[in-house]
Design an enzyme around this catalytic site. Structure first.
Site, short mmCIF file in Angstrom:
data_model
loop_
_atom_site.label_atom_id
_atom_site.label_comp_id
_atom_site.label_asym_id
_atom_site.label_seq_id
_atom_site.Cartn_x
_atom_site.Cartn_y
_atom_site.Cartn_z
N GLY A 213 0.72 -1.80 0.23
CA GLY A 213 -0.03 0.13 -0.23
C GLY A 213 0.96 1.65 -0.04
N ASP B 237 0.31 1.75 9.03
CA ASP B 237 0.21 1.41 10.70
C ASP B 237 1.31 1.11 11.57
OD1 ASP B 237 -1.72 0.98 8.94
OD2 ASP B 237 -1.27 -1.27 8.21
N MET C 258 -7.12 3.68 10.42
CA MET C 258 -6.87 2.51 9.87
C MET C 258 -5.88 2.15 10.56
SD MET C 258 -5.93 2.77 5.69
CE MET C 258 -7.63 2.43 5.13
N ARG D 173 -5.37 -1.28 10.35
CA ARG D 173 -4.95 -3.17 10.40
C ARG D 173 -4.45 -3.81 11.94
NH1 ARG D 173 -4.18 -5.61 5.18
NH2 ARG D 173 -2.95 -4.09 4.20
N ARG E 239 -3.18 7.90 3.64
CA ARG E 239 -2.33 7.37 3.33
C ARG E 239 -1.74 8.46 2.23
NH1 ARG E 239 -4.16 2.10 1.57
NH2 ARG E 239 -3.03 2.05 -0.47
O1 F6P Z 1 -1.70 -1.44 5.33
C1 F6P Z 1 -2.26 0.06 5.12
C2 F6P Z 1 -3.46 0.29 5.02
O2 F6P Z 1 -3.12 1.53 4.78
C3 F6P Z 1 -4.36 -0.48 6.62
O3 F6P Z 1 -3.83 0.47 7.12
C4 F6P Z 1 -5.56 -1.17 5.39
O4 F6P Z 1 -6.30 -1.73 6.51
C5 F6P Z 1 -4.70 -1.34 4.29
O5 F6P Z 1 -3.84 -0.56 3.95
C6 F6P Z 1 -5.95 -0.47 3.39
O6 F6P Z 1 -5.75 -1.58 1.64
P1 F6P Z 1 -5.97 -0.85 0.51
O7 F6P Z 1 -5.47 0.33 0.65
O8 F6P Z 1 -6.27 -2.02 0.02
O9 F6P Z 1 -7.94 -0.71 1.43
#
Ligand code: F6P
Length: 362
Positions: free
Chosen positions: A16, A145, A187, A189, A289
């Site tokens: 990610g 994370d 977020m 995880r 992000r």
């Molecule tokens: O690992 C980073 C993260 O942003 C987590 O916090 C979140 O659960 C996940 O990736 C989300 O992933 P995606 O971008 O696939 O939705």
């Protein structure tokens, strides 16, 4: 001159995205070219770039070192966060081990080493892949994370944290104006680092993290207690994978794992039922992000990028650069992938939250 056996390296971002990846790319490229005279091939979309035929890559030159790339969110190289090359999903629904194709792609580019900026999942895959291919490899940790083991900070965490704190700063006045309980879902995880730190920095009354399963009773008591003390509004931060005692996190199954989300709304409904408070939910999601990297993310990314190049030059392989006690060190990737870095319920920030009277749901 050190590192003279190396003439060209590959550079990729994997997993990610997060803020600060471009700052790390900038550091790797400028140090590799200016100090060692290496060529740097930027591989597009992580391992997919080496799996593609023709190969999908670009040579990164000093032309990318504009003032802007340091400030730019995302990754100029692109990335993927699904589809392990060891069990790659094929269009016909079958799975195929495509690791040899990636190693062959690396050889076609005539590279002498690889640097990847990735989270624990990506670094695990890449460390197996590079070992299989005998490829000199150094990893740089990134993830909002902050759950990569053996490093105090990963690129992206600081920016995500600042974003979550800013969200609380913006929610507080509206909560106070309407006497509402605001629930902010962040977020992280399986790790509660963003929620825990944002809750402390943003003045939350309740913080719920996956490492400490919650019960509704103490949460309701906290909110009712605040009301009795003359404050009929409250801020609740919950990690996306927070779960009740004897219950499960809220998620749905997706290709390759779980996607969390929805606990904030469940909590808000339960809080409204238990306290009579008016509740609202904000799910911060991918806002955490994107955007401009914080100063700390830019600085850490720069230090990691330079150190990763120096490590490759020294002949090291199977290592990850890490931040420990105010400096960059390097650690074995085999040790990184064997561990997890979740919130330890006895750590300083948990004790700080309790000391501040914040309810952790237990
Ligand atoms: O690992 C980073 C993260 O942003 C987590 O916090 C979140 O659960 C996940 O990736 C989300 O992933 P995606 O971008 O696939 O939705």
């Amino acid at each position: 001159m050190p590192g003279t056996k190396i003439k060209a390296i590959g550079l990729m971002t994997s997993g990610g995205d997060c803020a600060g990846l471009n700052a790390a790319i900038r550091a790797v490229v400028s140090h590799a070219i200016q100090h060692y005279g290496w060529r740097v091939m930027g591989i597009h979309d992580a391992t997919r770039g080496l799996m593609s035929r023709p190969l999908d890559y670009e040579e990164l030159t000093m032309n990318i070192i504009t003032g802007n790339i340091l400030r730019l969110g995302g990754t100029i190289l692109g990335t993927i966060n699904s589809g392990s090359p060891f069990s790659f999903p094929m269009p016909d629904g079958t799975r195929k081990d495509r690791s040899d194709e990636i190693i062959e792609g690396y050889r076609m580019l005539e590279l002498d080493g690889l640097i990847a900026i990735g989270g624990d999942g990506s670094l695990d895959i890449l460390s197996r892949l590079t070992e299989q291919g005998g490829i000199p490899f150094v990893g740089i940790p990134k993830t909002i994370d902050n759950d990569v083991p053996l490093t105090e900070f990963s690129i992206g965490f600081s920016t995500a944290l600042a974003t979550a704190v800013e969200a609380l700063d913006r929610l507080q006045p509206t909560a106070a104006s309407h006497d509402r309980v605001m629930v902010l879902e962040v977020m992280g995880r399986d790790a509660g680092h963003i929620a825990l730190n944002a809750g402390i920095g943003g003045g939350a009354d309740v913080i719920l993290i996956p490492e400490i399963p919650f019960r509704m009773e103490p949460i309701a008591q906290k909110i009712l207690g605040l009301r009795e003390a003359g404050r009929p509004h409250a801020l609740v931060v919950c990690s996306e994978a927070a779960r009740p005692v004897n219950g499960e996190a809220v998620f749905h199954r997706v290709e390759g794992g779980k996607r969390y989300g929805g606990v904030g709304q469940r909590l808000a409904d339960e809080i409204a039922k238990a306290t009579g408070a008016e509740t609202r939910v904000t799910v911060l999601g991918h806002v955490q992000r994107g955007g401009m990297p914080s100063a700390q993310d830019r600085i850490i990314a720069s230090a990691f990028g330079v150190a990763a190049v120096d490590l490759l030059a020294s002949g090291a392989t199977g290592r990850m650069v890490a931040w420990q006690r105010r400096q960059v060190v390097d650690v074995a990737l085999s040790e990184v992938v064997a561990q997890t870095h979740r919130v330890d319920p006895s750590e300083t920030m948990v004790r700080t939250a309790r000391g501040l009277g914040i309810c952790l749901g237990d």
